[in-house]
Write a protein that holds these residues in place. Sequence first.
Motif, mmCIF file in Angstrom:
data_model
loop_
_atom_site.group_PDB
_atom_site.id
_atom_site.type_symbol
_atom_site.label_atom_id
_atom_site.label_comp_id
_atom_site.label_asym_id
_atom_site.label_seq_id
_atom_site.Cartn_x
_atom_site.Cartn_y
_atom_site.Cartn_z
ATOM 1 N N LEU A 47 0.825 -1.206 0.000
ATOM 2 C CA LEU A 47 0.000 0.000 0.000
ATOM 3 C C LEU A 47 0.858 1.254 0.000
ATOM 4 N N LEU A 48 1.867 1.269 0.851
ATOM 5 C CA LEU A 48 2.741 2.430 0.959
ATOM 6 C C LEU A 48 3.977 2.047 1.757
ATOM 7 N N LYS A 49 4.962 2.932 1.713
ATOM 8 C CA LYS A 49 6.200 2.682 2.441
ATOM 9 C C LYS A 49 6.823 4.013 2.863
ATOM 10 N N TYR A 50 7.567 3.974 3.951
ATOM 11 C CA TYR A 50 8.260 5.153 4.445
ATOM 12 C C TYR A 50 9.731 4.812 4.623
ATOM 13 N N PHE A 51 10.585 5.650 4.018
ATOM 14 C CA PHE A 51 12.024 5.476 4.223
ATOM 15 C C PHE A 51 12.616 6.685 4.933
ATOM 16 N N SER A 52 12.208 7.869 4.523
ATOM 17 C CA SER A 52 12.717 9.105 5.116
ATOM 18 C C SER A 52 11.882 10.255 4.571
ATOM 19 N N GLY A 53 12.160 11.464 5.076
ATOM 20 C CA GLY A 53 11.488 12.632 4.532
ATOM 21 C C GLY A 53 10.143 12.888 5.191
ATOM 22 N N ASP A 54 9.213 13.330 4.400
ATOM 23 C CA ASP A 54 7.888 13.702 4.901
ATOM 24 C C ASP A 54 7.279 12.542 5.684
ATOM 25 N N THR A 55 6.836 12.819 6.887
ATOM 26 C CA THR A 55 6.336 11.742 7.750
ATOM 27 C C THR A 55 4.933 11.288 7.381
ATOM 28 N N LEU A 56 4.241 12.022 6.538
ATOM 29 C CA LEU A 56 2.919 11.616 6.064
ATOM 30 C C LEU A 56 3.101 11.045 4.663
ATOM 31 N N VAL A 57 2.773 9.776 4.532
ATOM 32 C CA VAL A 57 3.018 9.064 3.283
ATOM 33 C C VAL A 57 1.694 8.727 2.622
ATOM 34 N N GLN A 58 1.600 9.011 1.353
ATOM 35 C CA GLN A 58 0.398 8.668 0.600
ATOM 36 C C GLN A 58 0.611 7.344 -0.119
ATOM 37 N N GLY A 59 -0.419 6.529 -0.148
ATOM 38 C CA GLY A 59 -0.319 5.251 -0.811
ATOM 39 C C GLY A 59 -1.399 5.058 -1.848
ATOM 40 N N ILE A 60 -1.547 3.828 -2.259
ATOM 41 C CA ILE A 60 -2.576 3.515 -3.246
ATOM 42 C C ILE A 60 -3.909 3.332 -2.559
ATOM 43 N N LYS A 61 -4.970 3.327 -3.331
ATOM 44 C CA LYS A 61 -6.333 3.061 -2.870
ATOM 45 C C LYS A 61 -6.802 4.065 -1.819
ATOM 46 N N GLY A 62 -6.222 5.258 -1.812
ATOM 47 C CA GLY A 62 -6.668 6.284 -0.886
ATOM 48 C C GLY A 62 -6.146 6.177 0.527
ATOM 49 N N PHE A 63 -5.195 5.308 0.759
ATOM 50 C CA PHE A 63 -4.615 5.134 2.091
ATOM 51 C C PHE A 63 -3.449 6.094 2.320
ATOM 52 N N GLU A 64 -3.240 6.426 3.571
ATOM 53 C CA GLU A 64 -2.086 7.192 3.978
ATOM 54 C C GLU A 64 -1.610 6.684 5.334
ATOM 55 N N ALA A 65 -0.383 6.965 5.662
ATOM 56 C CA ALA A 65 0.156 6.572 6.964
ATOM 57 C C ALA A 65 1.070 7.677 7.463
ATOM 58 N N GLU A 66 1.115 7.809 8.769
ATOM 59 C CA GLU A 66 1.936 8.841 9.371
ATOM 60 C C GLU A 66 2.960 8.230 10.298
ATOM 61 N N PHE A 67 4.201 8.554 10.086
ATOM 62 C CA PHE A 67 5.288 8.091 10.935
ATOM 63 C C PHE A 67 5.452 9.073 12.097
ATOM 64 N N LYS A 68 5.368 8.545 13.304
ATOM 65 C CA LYS A 68 5.568 9.369 14.494
ATOM 66 C C LYS A 68 6.705 8.756 15.312
ATOM 67 N N ARG A 69 7.837 9.404 15.231
ATOM 68 C CA ARG A 69 9.028 8.876 15.906
ATOM 69 C C ARG A 69 8.836 8.813 17.418
ATOM 70 N N SER A 70 8.205 9.843 17.973
ATOM 71 C CA SER A 70 8.057 9.908 19.429
ATOM 72 C C SER A 70 7.195 8.774 19.971
ATOM 73 N N GLN A 71 6.306 8.262 19.138
ATOM 74 C CA GLN A 71 5.417 7.184 19.563
ATOM 75 C C GLN A 71 5.816 5.843 18.965
ATOM 76 N N SER A 72 6.878 5.822 18.162
ATOM 77 C CA SER A 72 7.295 4.594 17.460
ATOM 78 C C SER A 72 6.097 3.967 16.743
ATOM 79 N N SER A 73 5.373 4.822 16.039
ATOM 80 C CA SER A 73 4.161 4.323 15.390
ATOM 81 C C SER A 73 4.144 4.661 13.906
ATOM 82 N N PHE A 74 3.371 3.912 13.204
ATOM 83 C CA PHE A 74 3.190 4.118 11.754
ATOM 84 C C PHE A 74 1.773 3.673 11.432
ATOM 85 N N ASN A 75 0.799 4.467 11.853
ATOM 86 C CA ASN A 75 -0.612 4.105 11.714
ATOM 87 C C ASN A 75 -1.122 4.373 10.305
#
Lengths: 113, 116
Positions: A47-75
Amino acid sequence: AQSVTQPDIHITVSEGASLELRCNYSYGATPYLFWYVQSPGQGLQLLLKYFSGDTLVQGIKGFEAEFKRSQSSFNLRKPSVHWSDAAEYFCAVAVNRDDKIIFGKGTRLHILP
Amino acid sequence: DAGITQSPRYKITETGRQVTLMCHQTWSHSYMFWYRQDLGHGLRLIYYSAAADITDKGEVPDGYVVSRSKTENFPLTLESATRSQTSVYFCASEGLAGGPGTDTQYFGPGTRLTVL
């Protein structure tokens, strides 16, 4: 060793409602993060992937995910789900470029009409 | 057909028999992977290969053997099948750039193996 946790085994939402699937990882530095979807009887699709840069990542099918370092999360989020989104979703992590991907145990999404 | 294919799609075998699951990709991807998927465990990596003739163990390699004589093929062999190896097996491939985990892994449709 790095690990990834998906705390919800099952999630049920109504069609048209918003969605958030949780993912937490265990690693000191910033890992490479992924979300995959698996429809019934099918293989996994990225669906999507995060390597670096903008912490809000857009993916396919209308999905997005946000990387939050302080919470160790990628919802994973979607503002309005469709019945076709019913599937199992896997969060995954790789520590660095030469490491293998470790998958979470998955969250099964059910959609109510 | 372009893409990544697995055969057979379904297999029933008996304890102690040797079984080989085939995986073929047409992209000339360097990396290939074998996972097993079980309820409550998600996907677990069995073996992976960075290139032809280069293979390495994953999280659960015991009881499995792999080979990679050609870039496009990555067969997985269960030398003496056990009931605990009943599972769905997925093969995946990934492009060269940046090594595993940095590009997109493309998954095959899976092989459902039952060991009686």
